[in-house]
Scaffold this motif. Structure first.
Motif, short mmCIF file in Angstrom:
data_model
loop_
_atom_site.label_atom_id
_atom_site.label_comp_id
_atom_site.label_asym_id
_atom_site.label_seq_id
_atom_site.Cartn_x
_atom_site.Cartn_y
_atom_site.Cartn_z
N PHE A 48 0.74 -1.27 -0.01
CA PHE A 48 0.01 0.01 -0.17
C PHE A 48 0.92 1.19 -0.11
CE2 PHE A 48 -3.01 -2.82 1.61
CZ PHE A 48 -4.38 -2.48 0.89
N TYR A 49 0.40 2.53 -0.77
CA TYR A 49 1.05 3.64 -0.83
C TYR A 49 -0.03 4.90 -0.81
CZ TYR A 49 4.02 7.37 -2.04
OH TYR A 49 4.86 8.64 -1.87
N LYS A 50 0.07 5.56 0.29
CA LYS A 50 -0.92 6.79 0.34
C LYS A 50 -2.25 6.01 0.11
CE LYS A 50 1.74 10.46 -1.63
NZ LYS A 50 1.68 11.44 -2.65
N GLY A 51 -2.60 4.93 1.01
CA GLY A 51 -3.81 4.13 1.06
C GLY A 51 -4.40 3.62 -0.02
N LYS A 52 -3.42 3.38 -1.26
CA LYS A 52 -3.74 2.77 -2.36
C LYS A 52 -3.00 1.34 -2.53
CE LYS A 52 -5.40 7.00 -4.66
NZ LYS A 52 -5.00 7.86 -5.70
N LYS A 53 -3.63 0.20 -3.08
CA LYS A 53 -2.96 -0.94 -3.36
C LYS A 53 -2.20 -0.65 -4.71
CE LYS A 53 -2.24 -5.31 -2.40
NZ LYS A 53 -1.66 -5.82 -1.31
N ILE A 54 -0.56 -0.98 -4.48
CA ILE A 54 0.17 -0.66 -5.64
C ILE A 54 0.62 -2.03 -6.12
CG2 ILE A 54 2.69 0.28 -6.06
CD1 ILE A 54 0.67 2.38 -5.40
N LEU A 55 0.93 -3.03 -5.37
CA LEU A 55 1.43 -4.27 -5.75
C LEU A 55 0.43 -5.31 -5.51
CD1 LEU A 55 4.97 -4.34 -4.56
CD2 LEU A 55 4.34 -3.84 -7.01
N ASN A 56 0.29 -6.35 -6.37
CA ASN A 56 -0.59 -7.51 -5.75
C ASN A 56 0.06 -8.54 -5.17
OD1 ASN A 56 -2.73 -6.35 -7.60
ND2 ASN A 56 -1.86 -7.06 -9.30
#
Length: 56
Positions: A48-56
């Motif tokens: 997670f980065y800034k509340g968003k999922k970046i990597l699966n």
């Protein structure tokens, strides 16, 4: 070419290098969704980065 007139002393050399020391003051933040700690401007271990999922 510029050549120094005399040798720099250990004291003057140390004063010049005083800003090169490593610091242990690392800022840790808590992720809002996962609640885990992470470094500033870095993603969490979950991806997670800034509340968003970046990597699966």
């Amino acid at each position: 070419m510029a050549v120094q007139k005399s040798k720099k002393s250990r004291s003057k050399r140390g004063m010049r290098r005083s800003h090169n020391s490593l610091s242990e003051n690392k800022i840790l933040l808590f992720d809002k969704k996962s609640g885990k700690k992470h470094l500033y401007h870095n993603m969490t271990s979950n991806g997670f980065y800034k509340g968003k999922k970046i990597l699966n």
